[in-house]
Design a protein around this motif. Sequence first.
Motif, short mmCIF file in Angstrom:
data_model
loop_
_atom_site.label_atom_id
_atom_site.label_comp_id
_atom_site.label_asym_id
_atom_site.label_seq_id
_atom_site.Cartn_x
_atom_site.Cartn_y
_atom_site.Cartn_z
N THR A 1 -9.59 11.56 -2.80
CA THR A 1 -8.63 12.68 -2.85
C THR A 1 -7.28 12.19 -2.36
O THR A 1 -7.15 11.64 -1.27
CB THR A 1 -9.11 13.86 -1.98
OG1 THR A 1 -10.39 14.28 -2.43
CG2 THR A 1 -8.14 15.03 -2.05
N THR A 2 -6.28 12.40 -3.21
CA THR A 2 -4.89 12.11 -2.89
C THR A 2 -4.12 13.42 -2.90
O THR A 2 -4.66 14.45 -3.29
CB THR A 2 -4.27 11.14 -3.92
OG1 THR A 2 -4.43 11.71 -5.22
CG2 THR A 2 -4.96 9.78 -3.88
N LYS B 1 -2.82 8.59 -9.37
CA LYS B 1 -3.26 8.31 -7.99
C LYS B 1 -2.37 7.26 -7.33
O LYS B 1 -2.08 7.34 -6.15
CB LYS B 1 -4.74 7.94 -7.93
CG LYS B 1 -5.12 6.62 -8.52
CD LYS B 1 -6.63 6.45 -8.48
CE LYS B 1 -7.21 5.84 -9.69
NZ LYS B 1 -6.96 6.36 -10.98
N TYR B 2 -1.92 6.27 -8.10
CA TYR B 2 -1.02 5.25 -7.58
C TYR B 2 0.28 5.90 -7.11
O TYR B 2 0.74 5.67 -5.99
CB TYR B 2 -0.74 4.20 -8.66
CG TYR B 2 0.30 3.17 -8.28
CD1 TYR B 2 -0.04 2.08 -7.50
CD2 TYR B 2 1.61 3.29 -8.73
CE1 TYR B 2 0.91 1.13 -7.15
CE2 TYR B 2 2.57 2.34 -8.39
CZ TYR B 2 2.21 1.27 -7.61
OH TYR B 2 3.16 0.33 -7.26
N GLN B 3 0.87 6.74 -7.95
CA GLN B 3 2.11 7.43 -7.60
C GLN B 3 1.91 8.36 -6.40
O GLN B 3 2.77 8.46 -5.53
CB GLN B 3 2.65 8.21 -8.80
CG GLN B 3 3.11 7.34 -9.95
CD GLN B 3 4.22 6.38 -9.54
OE1 GLN B 3 5.11 6.71 -8.78
NE2 GLN B 3 4.14 5.15 -10.05
N GLU C 1 -3.37 2.13 1.32
CA GLU C 1 -2.37 1.08 1.16
C GLU C 1 -2.58 0.44 -0.20
O GLU C 1 -3.72 0.21 -0.61
CB GLU C 1 -2.58 0.05 2.28
CG GLU C 1 -1.79 -1.22 2.16
CD GLU C 1 -2.21 -2.25 3.21
OE1 GLU C 1 -1.71 -3.38 3.08
OE2 GLU C 1 -2.99 -1.96 4.12
N ILE C 2 -1.51 0.18 -0.91
CA ILE C 2 -1.59 -0.53 -2.19
C ILE C 2 -1.54 -2.03 -1.89
O ILE C 2 -0.64 -2.51 -1.20
CB ILE C 2 -0.42 -0.14 -3.13
CG1 ILE C 2 -0.43 1.37 -3.40
CG2 ILE C 2 -0.47 -0.96 -4.40
CD1 ILE C 2 -1.66 1.89 -4.12
N VAL C 3 -2.52 -2.76 -2.42
CA VAL C 3 -2.62 -4.21 -2.19
C VAL C 3 -2.55 -4.91 -3.54
O VAL C 3 -3.30 -4.59 -4.45
CB VAL C 3 -3.94 -4.56 -1.47
CG1 VAL C 3 -4.08 -6.07 -1.30
CG2 VAL C 3 -4.03 -3.85 -0.12
N ASN D 1 -0.39 -4.92 -13.63
CA ASN D 1 -0.56 -3.48 -13.52
C ASN D 1 -1.79 -3.11 -12.67
O ASN D 1 -1.91 -2.00 -12.18
CB ASN D 1 -0.69 -2.86 -14.92
CG ASN D 1 -0.61 -1.36 -14.92
OD1 ASN D 1 0.10 -0.75 -14.12
ND2 ASN D 1 -1.35 -0.74 -15.82
N VAL D 2 -2.72 -4.07 -12.49
CA VAL D 2 -3.93 -3.83 -11.70
C VAL D 2 -3.61 -4.04 -10.22
O VAL D 2 -3.01 -5.04 -9.83
CB VAL D 2 -5.07 -4.78 -12.14
CG1 VAL D 2 -6.27 -4.66 -11.21
CG2 VAL D 2 -5.47 -4.49 -13.57
N VAL D 3 -4.02 -3.06 -9.41
CA VAL D 3 -3.81 -3.12 -7.96
C VAL D 3 -5.08 -2.67 -7.25
O VAL D 3 -5.96 -2.05 -7.84
CB VAL D 3 -2.62 -2.24 -7.50
CG1 VAL D 3 -1.31 -2.76 -8.04
CG2 VAL D 3 -2.83 -0.79 -7.87
#
Length: 166
Positions: free
Chosen positions: A28-29, A61-63, A88-90, A116-118
């Motif tokens: 959940t974001t 979800k990234y945004q 955290e985006i890695v 584009n993959v994170v």
Amino acid sequence: MNQPNDWNAEAIDKVKELIKGMDTAMLTTISDKGPVSRPMKTQEVEFDGDIWFLTKKDTSKYQEILGNRNVNVVYAGKSYVSVRGTAEIVEDAAKKKEFWNPVYEKMLETSYDDPNVVLIKVHAAAAEYWDTGSMVKSAISLVRKITGSSKDTHLNETVELDGRQP
């Protein structure tokens, strides 16, 4: 990976035990319209206070994580576990390769080295769980509730996994 402090090692071990074998979770974001949940495949890494997911940058979800790092991860199966934490985006290429498997190639229609993959790394702050895995424990709890016994069977607890306040 986190190295658990002595004070939270027991709590981390309990959550690790409860979510073991549950490879799908609801992440959940927070969007500008409110909370949004979606199923995500948990990476096959032993829980140490962090939960890992693969995604793409061109997803909502990234945004949402860029706008608000507070997230919740829910597992449901042999027990129920709700984990509150920060995401955290890695973008570590070696870590993406470590977690990659052929299923993602089909599912995400790309390869691990696609920029584009994170990875999403969720650092767990606290977890609430309902330990329903034992029928005996559930039956004892029910009898105690009916009879008014004050002994607690710990079917539902909230544990702090991190000393930081989210």
